[in-house]
Design an enzyme around this catalytic site. Structure first.
Site, PDB file in Angstrom:
ATOM      1  CE  LYS A   1       2.206  -2.410  -4.657  1.00 54.04           C
ATOM      2  NZ  LYS A   1       3.431  -2.675  -5.454  1.00 54.04           N
TER       3      LYS A   1
ATOM      4  CB  SER B   1       4.811   0.700  -6.106  1.00 50.89           C
ATOM      5  OG  SER B   1       4.763  -0.681  -6.470  1.00 50.89           O
TER       6      SER B   1
ATOM      7  CB  SER C   1       7.645  -2.246  -6.544  1.00 57.28           C
ATOM      8  OG  SER C   1       7.798  -1.144  -7.402  1.00 57.28           O
TER       9      SER C   1
END
Length: 474
Positions: free
Chosen positions: A85, A155, A179
């Site tokens: 990420k 996210s 997330s």
């Protein structure tokens, strides 16, 4: 993963790829080239990656191949492609965090988890997309491979889509209010939020210090355990890092569930939940009970305070992190995140302290729950992936809430109390979209949560309870 993924190397689970590499049936170069080819084939439509590091991946895969030929793999992750990420620092690469605020940024050193992965031999394929500064639950720039007109979840949406589409064998995400688990559930993957403090956050862009967690998104529970074996451990650079020695998670997956106490919530988790989601999760609970677990009703404590506590902690901490940049260059933030950060500045200090006090009471109350049961089984999210651009969910009881509020509602409790929580796919709805079940355990009970999830996966394979979802359009 989506059923259009064939028996090409990019479609293998981490565990299967690791076994094939160790047996010299698959080389890290072959696996990496397969994954890079998959990225080239699908990422123009799905946009899982913020940046692809193809040259670096090829060099690392070639090095891994030489090392394994000389002395065997140094871990199950040796030669395995991973997406990180775009909050995780990697020396020399940008950490963009999905924001113009980070334009021109380059990391000086590896984050703690990146260093652990690279030390274990993992091959970085690139940085995956995130909702701006992880402050959201949809990752709007990324598309769901099951239906590109649906949200990916956030996210860590880029990480989940990369794994689900075969563009990474596994990926890392962060979880402040769900997330990791939300996008994992919406994409039919396993997603693990470990116990707070089990995995270092050093070198990871923060959203909310007291709620942030780092964990894997994978194609199986076994894969998640293999990754956690590498990630878990004390790091003095993270003030919240625990010095409690972690057990060997992957080695403890094979135990039976006889006598495992599974709690099924009678409030909160099955309220305002899509009937297809509720039914699929309850069927999955029946599978656990059929494997020898003892299932019993439990009541979620202080349920009426969960969302207030989550907001009361997240908003002021996020704003404090961004305070200087927000004042100097507010125009660099997207409108959604800028509004949230400005709202956080309006939360009085007294409210933040009250949220912390309520959190302490909530932790104590959940400890009492885990005196009675070992694992709580519940829906991961109340509905499957919403349509892109949809703003609200209307429930049969006449209530309505935003898509983001719906997705965070069921995942927030585990963040507040710091408990491990694992999402596993348990079916699909009539639209062919994945449904996820969440297994929550007592703090540092990660091995128990993983064992329960792995047992469910094995049983699901034996009795075929999970019908394949619709063909992915990636």
């Amino acid at each position: 993963m989506p059923p259009d993924a064939p028996s090409e190397p990019y479609g293998l689970t981490l565990a299967a790829a690791a076994r094939a590499i160790a047996a010299r049936e698959l080389s890290p170069v072959e696996l990496t080239e397969s994954v890079l080819g998959r990225i080239e084939a699908v990422d123009g439509r799905l946009n899982a990656y913020a940046a692809v590091t193809a040259d670096r991946a090829r060099a690392a895969a070639a090095a891994a191949e030489r090392e394994i030929a000389a002395g065997g793999p140094r871990s199950p992750l040796h030669g395995i492609p991973v997406g990180l990420k775009d909050l995780f620092d990697v020396a020399g690469l940008a950490t963009g965090a999905g924001s113009r605020v980070r334009e021109g940024h380059r990391a000086a050193e590896d984050s703690a988890v990146a260093a652990r992965l690279f030390g274990a031999g993992a091959v970085l394929t690139g940085k995956t997309q995130t909702h701006e500064f992880a402050y959201g639950l949809t990752t709007p720039q990324t598309r769901n491979p099951w239906d590109p007109d649906r949200v990916a979840g956030g996210s860590s949406g880029g990480s989940a889509v990369a794994v689900a589409s075969g563009a990474a064998t596994f990926a890392l995400g962060t979880d402040t209010g769900g997330s990791i688990r939300v996008p994992a559930a919406l994409n039919g993957m396993a997603g693990l939020k470990p116990t707070y403090g089990l995995v270092s956050r050093h070198g990871v862009t923060a959203l909310c210090w007291s709620l942030d967690h780092v964990g894997p998104i994978t194609r199986s529970v076994e894969d998640a355990a293999l990754v956690l074996d590498v990630l878990a451990g004390h790091d003095p650079r993270d003030p919240a890092s625990s010095d409690r020695p972690p057990p060997p998670y992957a080695r403890e997956l094979g135990g039976e569930l006889d006598g495992l106490r599974v709690g099924v919530p009678v409030n909160y988790y099955f309220e305002r939940t899509d009937p297809q989601v509720s039914a699929a999760v309850r069927r999955a609970v029946e599978v656990l009970c059929g494997l020898g677990a003892v299932c019993a009703d439990v009541r979620v404590p202080m349920a009426e305070h969960i969302r207030a506590v989550q907001w009361g902690l997240t908003a002021p901490e996020a704003t404090a992190y961004h305070e200087r940049t927000l004042r100097a260059s507010p125009e660099l933030y997207g409108a959604e995140v800028r509004t949230l950060l400005q709202a956080g500045a309006l939360v009085p200090a007294g409210d933040y302290l009250r949220a912390q006090r309520a959190r302490a009471l909530m932790r104590r109350a959940w400890q009492a729950v885990f005196d009675a049961v070992d694992v709580v089984a519940a829906p991961a999210v109340p509905c499957t992936a919403a349509g892109r651009g949809r703003e609200r969910i209307d429930w049969p009881d006449g209530t309505s809430e935003s898509v983001a509020d719906a997705y965070v509602r069921l995942s927030a409790p585990a963040n507040i109390v710091g408990a491990p929580a694992l999402t596993v796919p348990v079916g699909c709805d009539d639209a062919g979209l994945p449904i996820g079940m969440q297994l929550i355990g007592r703090p540092f009970g990660d091995a128990t949560v993983l064992r329960a999830g792995a047992a469910y996966e094995r049983a699901r394979g034996e009795i075929g309870r999970l019908a394949p979802c619709g063909t992915a359009q990636s």
